[in-house]
Enzyme design. Structure first.
Site, mmCIF file in Angstrom:
data_model
loop_
_atom_site.group_PDB
_atom_site.id
_atom_site.type_symbol
_atom_site.label_atom_id
_atom_site.label_comp_id
_atom_site.label_asym_id
_atom_site.label_seq_id
_atom_site.Cartn_x
_atom_site.Cartn_y
_atom_site.Cartn_z
ATOM 1 N N ASP A 31 0.857 -1.183 0.000
ATOM 2 C CA ASP A 31 0.000 0.000 0.000
ATOM 3 C C ASP A 31 0.898 1.239 0.000
ATOM 4 O O ASP A 31 1.649 1.464 0.954
ATOM 5 C CB ASP A 31 -0.881 -0.033 1.258
ATOM 6 C CG ASP A 31 -1.844 1.148 1.325
ATOM 7 O OD1 ASP A 31 -1.894 1.940 0.365
ATOM 8 O OD2 ASP A 31 -2.551 1.264 2.348
ATOM 9 N N ALA A 82 0.548 5.135 -0.120
ATOM 10 C CA ALA A 82 -0.367 6.285 -0.095
ATOM 11 C C ALA A 82 0.374 7.604 0.114
ATOM 12 O O ALA A 82 -0.256 8.662 0.120
ATOM 13 C CB ALA A 82 -1.414 6.087 1.005
ATOM 14 N N LYS A 138 -2.684 12.224 -1.325
ATOM 15 C CA LYS A 138 -1.801 13.085 -0.525
ATOM 16 C C LYS A 138 -0.752 13.782 -1.392
ATOM 17 O O LYS A 138 -0.566 14.981 -1.289
ATOM 18 C CB LYS A 138 -1.079 12.269 0.563
ATOM 19 C CG LYS A 138 -1.946 11.260 1.287
ATOM 20 C CD LYS A 138 -2.835 11.885 2.340
ATOM 21 C CE LYS A 138 -4.051 11.011 2.576
ATOM 22 N NZ LYS A 138 -4.177 10.358 3.829
HETATM 23 C C1 LIG Z 1 -2.271 3.837 4.530
HETATM 24 C C2 LIG Z 1 -3.290 4.370 3.596
HETATM 25 N N1 LIG Z 1 -3.634 3.649 2.528
HETATM 26 C C3 LIG Z 1 -4.540 4.072 1.653
HETATM 27 C C4 LIG Z 1 -5.168 5.283 1.807
HETATM 28 C C5 LIG Z 1 -6.190 5.611 0.750
HETATM 29 O O1 LIG Z 1 -6.447 6.875 0.473
HETATM 30 P P1 LIG Z 1 -7.504 7.375 -0.630
HETATM 31 O O2 LIG Z 1 -8.513 6.318 -0.854
HETATM 32 O O3 LIG Z 1 -8.061 8.604 -0.003
HETATM 33 O O4 LIG Z 1 -6.701 7.635 -1.856
HETATM 34 C C6 LIG Z 1 -4.852 6.088 2.913
HETATM 35 C C7 LIG Z 1 -5.516 7.373 3.158
HETATM 36 O O5 LIG Z 1 -5.518 7.936 4.210
HETATM 37 C C8 LIG Z 1 -3.877 5.622 3.828
HETATM 38 O O6 LIG Z 1 -3.515 6.328 4.887
#
Ligand SMILES: Cc1ncc(COP(=O)(O)O)c(C=O)c1O
Length: 398
Positions: free
Chosen positions: A211, A213, A246
């Site tokens: 993951d 992000a 982000k």
């Molecule tokens: C660890 C992590 N993975 C995935 C996400 C997914 O973010 P989004 O769906 O807003 O792109 C986040 C968002 O806070 C995150 O902190």
């Protein structure tokens, strides 16, 4: 049909946000919500995004569907950003990508693919992990278990306990890893630990699901992808869920991608067809706007340079805040070692105070963080750092 449904207990972070909004105190500090904030406390639209967006709107000729796999130009640009343009898996044609509604969409789509391939798979997540990993992954029907990760004594990774637990997993078990800027702890693996982990994952035939992000907000765009790129180069199969929320500041545009690295081009094509089928059954087609902006930025040298300097400015602000915070904590709370603040990466740190102390910060000083003492470092500003640290000193002294 719905009369018997009970009310869901609200997510604690939403309660915290509401309590913060309702607090009339001028000096209140929000360290709860996980979004980047600049020196004025805002989460701005990046200049590169604004420029790409206006050009895009001016030249857009249709709002017709983008297709279930999303925008091919975006997918390709993301592959290169995430993996690096010269990555061997790209050269070997082993990568397939799907545009998703945010990183959340990518996590869910990846989980659904695993479920379709092997329904009895167990996904192992770090202790602790981002709270939303549980509904996103377990919601697909997969079972979740935990491996040790964060060491509260050092503020770093309990690497020996982590690898000892992973050594015991059966072949085919999925291990969810955070590429960098671990949420909620800020504790990341070092490059040598990624290498050690690679050997373990290969020997035990585990399946990594990575993951990412926060690419660019830890040590830099390339450094933050070090482990991900290493795994994708060296292993037959990897899944990567990527968020543009982000690093492009596109939170509400729901922009992300899922990248699948397969053992062969044939297996990659078959898996992609499954991803498309699954996406059709959940959101059918992803939203266009955020991905079109990202593609426009990454494909244009000038916009890309502007974006890179904006991400770097965000990264530097977080890094500098960490150092200043540590300095102030050393001055005002010398009895306690907060050295981990400077060693951790990204917007989050586990501050390491107990729930009663978190509540005291909230009630006596209007400082809001989640009960487990996760704090968003970017919620601090130069002007309120000392206020925050003095409040911590007061709370720690009883
Ligand atoms: C660890 C992590 N993975 C995935 C996400 C997914 O973010 P989004 O769906 O807003 O792109 C986040 C968002 O806070 C995150 O902190």
């Amino acid at each position: 049909m719905f009369e018997h449904l009970a009310t869901v207990v609200p997510d604690p972070i939403l309660g915290l946000m509401a309590a913060f909004r309702a607090d009339p105190e001028m000096r209140k500090v929000d360290l709860g919500v996980g979004v980047y904030r600049d020196g004025q406390g805002n989460t701005p639209v990046l200049e590169s995004v604004r420029a790409a967006e206006s050009a895009l709107i001016a030249r857009q000729t249709t709002k017709s569907y983008v297709g279930p796999a999303g925008n091919p130009g975006f997918n390709q640009s993301m592959e290169q950003l995430v993996l690096g343009a010269a990555h061997p898996a790209l050269a070997a044609g082993r990568v397939r990508s799907v545009q998703t509604p945010g990183g959340c969409g990518a996590l869910r789509l990846g989980a659904e693919l695993i479920r379709a391939a092997r329904p009895d798979t167990v996904v192992h997540v770090s202790t602790p992990t981002w709270a939303n990993h549980t509904p996103l992954l377990a919601g697909s029907g997969l079972r979740l278990e935990r491996y040790p990760y964060f060491d509260p004594a050092t503020g770093g990774v309990q690497f020996e306990a982590m690898t000892a637990a992973l050594e015991r997993l059966p072949a085919g078990a999925v291990v969810l890893l955070h590429a960098s800027c671990h949420n909620p702890t800020g504790a990341d693996l070092s490059q040598s630990q990624w290498r050690e982990l690679l050997a373990l994952v290969r020997r035990r035939e585990l399946m990594p699901f990575i993951d990412m992000a926060y690419q660019g907000l830890g040590e830099g765009t390339d450094a933050d992808a070090f482990g991900l790129r290493l795994f994708c180069a060296e292993l037959p199969e990897v899944l990567c869920a990527v968020s543009c929320s982000k690093n492009f500041g596109l939170y509400r545009e729901r922009t992300g991608s899922l990248h699948l690295i397969s053992s062969s081009t044939g297996a990659a094509d078959a898996a992609l067809s499954q991803l498309v089928r699954i996406a059709r059954g959940i959101w059918s087609m992803p939203p266009d706007h955020g991905a079109a902006i990202v593609q426009a930025i990454l494909a244009d040298e000038d916009l890309r340079t502007r974006w890179a300097s904006e991400v770097e400015a965000m990264r530097r602000r977080i890094e500098e805040l960490r150092l200043e915070l540590l300095q102030q904590l050393r001055r005002h709370c010398p009895q306690r070692d907060f050295g981990f603040i400077a060693r951790q990466r990204g917007i989050f740190s586990f501050f390491g105070i107990d729930t009663a102390q978190v509540h005291a910060l909230r009630e006596r000083h209007h400082i809001y963080m989640t009960d487990d003492s996760r704090m968003n470092i970017a919620g601090l500003r130069r002007e309120n750092l000392e206020y925050f640290v003095r409040a911590v000193a007061e709370v720690l002294s009883g």
